[in-house]
Design a protein around this motif. Sequence first.
Motif, PDB file in Angstrom:
ATOM      1  N   UNK A 180      -2.682  10.295   1.200  1.00 36.24           N
ATOM      2  CA  UNK A 180      -3.003   9.681   2.492  1.00 36.24           C
ATOM      3  C   UNK A 180      -4.177  10.397   3.145  1.00 36.24           C
ATOM      4  N   UNK A 181      -4.156  11.727   3.144  1.00 39.89           N
ATOM      5  CA  UNK A 181      -5.250  12.499   3.736  1.00 39.89           C
ATOM      6  C   UNK A 181      -6.546  12.276   2.976  1.00 39.89           C
ATOM      7  N   UNK A 182      -6.460  12.254   1.639  1.00 36.24           N
ATOM      8  CA  UNK A 182      -7.654  12.048   0.825  1.00 36.24           C
ATOM      9  C   UNK A 182      -8.293  10.693   1.125  1.00 36.24           C
ATOM     10  N   UNK A 183      -7.455   9.671   1.251  1.00 40.53           N
ATOM     11  CA  UNK A 183      -7.995   8.342   1.532  1.00 40.53           C
ATOM     12  C   UNK A 183      -8.614   8.286   2.930  1.00 40.53           C
ATOM     13  N   UNK A 184      -7.912   8.815   3.913  1.00 37.98           N
ATOM     14  CA  UNK A 184      -8.411   8.770   5.295  1.00 37.98           C
ATOM     15  C   UNK A 184      -9.741   9.505   5.448  1.00 37.98           C
ATOM     16  N   UNK A 185      -9.881  10.622   4.735  1.00 31.91           N
ATOM     17  CA  UNK A 185     -11.077  11.457   4.909  1.00 31.91           C
ATOM     18  C   UNK A 185     -12.232  11.103   3.966  1.00 31.91           C
ATOM     19  N   UNK A 186     -11.912  10.583   2.777  1.00 35.39           N
ATOM     20  CA  UNK A 186     -12.962  10.472   1.762  1.00 35.39           C
ATOM     21  C   UNK A 186     -13.113   9.086   1.134  1.00 35.39           C
ATOM     22  N   UNK A 187     -12.537   8.058   1.742  1.00 32.99           N
ATOM     23  CA  UNK A 187     -12.601   6.720   1.141  1.00 32.99           C
ATOM     24  C   UNK A 187     -14.023   6.193   1.020  1.00 32.99           C
ATOM     25  N   UNK A 188     -14.931   6.710   1.829  1.00 32.43           N
ATOM     26  CA  UNK A 188     -16.319   6.248   1.774  1.00 32.43           C
ATOM     27  C   UNK A 188     -17.227   7.163   0.960  1.00 32.43           C
ATOM     28  N   UNK A 189     -16.684   8.279   0.461  1.00 28.01           N
ATOM     29  CA  UNK A 189     -17.523   9.247  -0.259  1.00 28.01           C
ATOM     30  C   UNK A 189     -17.236   9.304  -1.754  1.00 28.01           C
ATOM     31  N   UNK A 190     -16.009   9.025  -2.159  1.00 27.32           N
ATOM     32  CA  UNK A 190     -15.626   9.148  -3.571  1.00 27.32           C
ATOM     33  C   UNK A 190     -14.950   7.862  -4.035  1.00 27.32           C
ATOM     34  N   UNK A 191     -15.168   7.520  -5.305  1.00 28.55           N
ATOM     35  CA  UNK A 191     -14.575   6.275  -5.816  1.00 28.55           C
ATOM     36  C   UNK A 191     -13.491   6.504  -6.869  1.00 28.55           C
ATOM     37  N   UNK A 192     -13.293   7.762  -7.277  1.00 26.17           N
ATOM     38  CA  UNK A 192     -12.215   8.081  -8.214  1.00 26.17           C
ATOM     39  C   UNK A 192     -11.488   9.318  -7.708  1.00 26.17           C
ATOM     40  N   UNK A 193     -10.150   9.289  -7.785  1.00 20.00           N
ATOM     41  CA  UNK A 193      -9.334  10.381  -7.249  1.00 20.00           C
ATOM     42  C   UNK A 193      -8.414  10.891  -8.364  1.00 20.00           C
ATOM     43  N   UNK A 194      -8.629  12.158  -8.720  1.00 17.91           N
ATOM     44  CA  UNK A 194      -7.910  12.780  -9.829  1.00 17.91           C
ATOM     45  C   UNK A 194      -6.931  13.802  -9.274  1.00 17.91           C
ATOM     46  N   UNK A 245      -8.182  -2.175  -9.477  1.00 16.57           N
ATOM     47  CA  UNK A 245      -7.014  -1.287  -9.286  1.00 16.57           C
ATOM     48  C   UNK A 245      -6.619  -0.507 -10.532  1.00 16.57           C
ATOM     49  N   UNK A 246      -7.398   0.505 -10.880  1.00 16.62           N
ATOM     50  CA  UNK A 246      -7.088   1.344 -12.037  1.00 16.62           C
ATOM     51  C   UNK A 246      -6.122   2.469 -11.645  1.00 16.62           C
ATOM     52  N   UNK A 247      -5.124   2.667 -12.493  1.00 14.15           N
ATOM     53  CA  UNK A 247      -4.123   3.741 -12.349  1.00 14.15           C
ATOM     54  C   UNK A 247      -3.937   4.273 -13.764  1.00 14.15           C
ATOM     55  N   UNK A 248      -4.562   5.419 -14.079  1.00 15.26           N
ATOM     56  CA  UNK A 248      -4.798   5.835 -15.463  1.00 15.26           C
ATOM     57  C   UNK A 248      -4.249   7.228 -15.737  1.00 15.26           C
ATOM     58  N   UNK A 249      -3.814   7.426 -16.991  1.00 14.04           N
ATOM     59  CA  UNK A 249      -3.382   8.735 -17.456  1.00 14.04           C
ATOM     60  C   UNK A 249      -2.589   8.580 -18.738  1.00 14.04           C
ATOM     61  N   UNK A 272      -5.169   9.518 -12.446  1.00 10.00           N
ATOM     62  CA  UNK A 272      -6.445   9.021 -11.928  1.00 10.00           C
ATOM     63  C   UNK A 272      -6.209   7.697 -11.207  1.00 10.00           C
ATOM     64  N   UNK A 273      -6.661   7.627  -9.973  1.00 10.11           N
ATOM     65  CA  UNK A 273      -6.614   6.391  -9.192  1.00 10.11           C
ATOM     66  C   UNK A 273      -8.026   5.987  -8.798  1.00 10.11           C
ATOM     67  N   UNK A 274      -8.331   4.711  -8.940  1.00  9.77           N
ATOM     68  CA  UNK A 274      -9.591   4.198  -8.409  1.00  9.77           C
ATOM     69  C   UNK A 274      -9.459   4.089  -6.898  1.00  9.77           C
ATOM     70  N   UNK A 275     -10.572   3.940  -6.210  1.00 10.09           N
ATOM     71  CA  UNK A 275     -10.528   3.819  -4.755  1.00 10.09           C
ATOM     72  C   UNK A 275      -9.727   2.592  -4.342  1.00 10.09           C
ATOM     73  N   UNK A 276      -9.774   1.523  -5.141  1.00  9.38           N
ATOM     74  CA  UNK A 276      -9.000   0.321  -4.819  1.00  9.38           C
ATOM     75  C   UNK A 276      -7.502   0.589  -4.930  1.00  9.38           C
ATOM     76  N   UNK A 277      -7.083   1.322  -5.961  1.00 10.53           N
ATOM     77  CA  UNK A 277      -5.666   1.678  -6.091  1.00 10.53           C
ATOM     78  C   UNK A 277      -5.216   2.544  -4.926  1.00 10.53           C
ATOM     79  N   UNK A 278      -6.071   3.492  -4.545  1.00  9.57           N
ATOM     80  CA  UNK A 278      -5.719   4.385  -3.443  1.00  9.57           C
ATOM     81  C   UNK A 278      -5.656   3.612  -2.122  1.00  9.57           C
ATOM     82  N   UNK A 279      -6.530   2.637  -1.961  1.00  4.14           N
ATOM     83  CA  UNK A 279      -6.500   1.806  -0.755  1.00  4.14           C
ATOM     84  C   UNK A 279      -5.166   1.056  -0.659  1.00  4.14           C
TER      85      UNK A 279
END
Length: 327
Positions: A127-141, A166-170, A188-195
Amino acid sequence: MISESTSFVKGVLLGGIFCVLVTFLGHIKTGYWTKVRHHEHHHIQAPNQEDVSNLSEVERVELSQSIRVYCIILVKPKDLGHWAAVKETWSKHCDKAEFYSSEKVKVFDSIALHTDDMWVMMRKAYKLAYDHYKDEYNWFFLAHPTTFAIIENLKYFLLKKDSSQPFYIGHTVKSGDLEYVDGEGGIVLSIESLRRLSKVLEDPDKCPEQGGMIWKLSEDKQLAVCLKYTGVFAENAEDSEGKDVFNTKSVGSLIKEAMSNHPQQVVEGCCSDMAITFNGLAPNHMHVMMYGVYRLRAYGKSLYLSMTQIKKNEDLVKYNFKLFLSL
């Protein structure tokens, strides 16, 4: 008196059975055991040589620059040795890496989550990662402190993946009807999955913060349950030969298994040449991995993992990685 005692015992037993049924039905209501539409996980492969060779130099540069990876490492005070090793080794290769800890620790910078429940830690971190970095990063590991990651290989794997999907990978595992990405190998979540996840986190019926009274799912299974409600499903990551690239075991363990199962082809039978993660490493082993992956060179050769030269150096990367694994 005996009759009254017997009645009392029966009443306790019936009451216990009733509680079990209520709890079980409660799980069904909140979705733990609800059957969401049938879906077999996909096997997503890394780009093959032809895919990469058909890209122009300009396209490769643009693609590599567009892949922005934010790394989330979940830690607790007991993980201080691993924490230090991750901080000094592979996490430096993320576009940005931050440690999310169960509590504030003076010796390391971290984002304190004030809970030691792994699922609560994970959901708060996302939740914190999305709120703070949704406009800066497109993949979240997301990784545990015992995991070693080769971020360049992750970026290579994601080279032609669209983060708006909506990628959800591993490394996927099946548990009953539930397919999930094993957190031991990294997620690994894409920004769309995290959204989508950030929205469902606000719905306690579909994505409760606490597990059930009887059955408590692990955090990686809880994540899969929540994501399924958003139409995001676990997808297994493989190289172009079909080998897993997210490993839930250490290199040493995989080599031992290969020596037993493929004694004539230990390196080939052990791991993918484009492996992204290994797990279960001691802090000193992380430094050994760092040396083997980034510093070890065959005489007269240069190992340079630039994304703009990935095709040119592909054979050299494979050679050095195999050389390291064979030591």
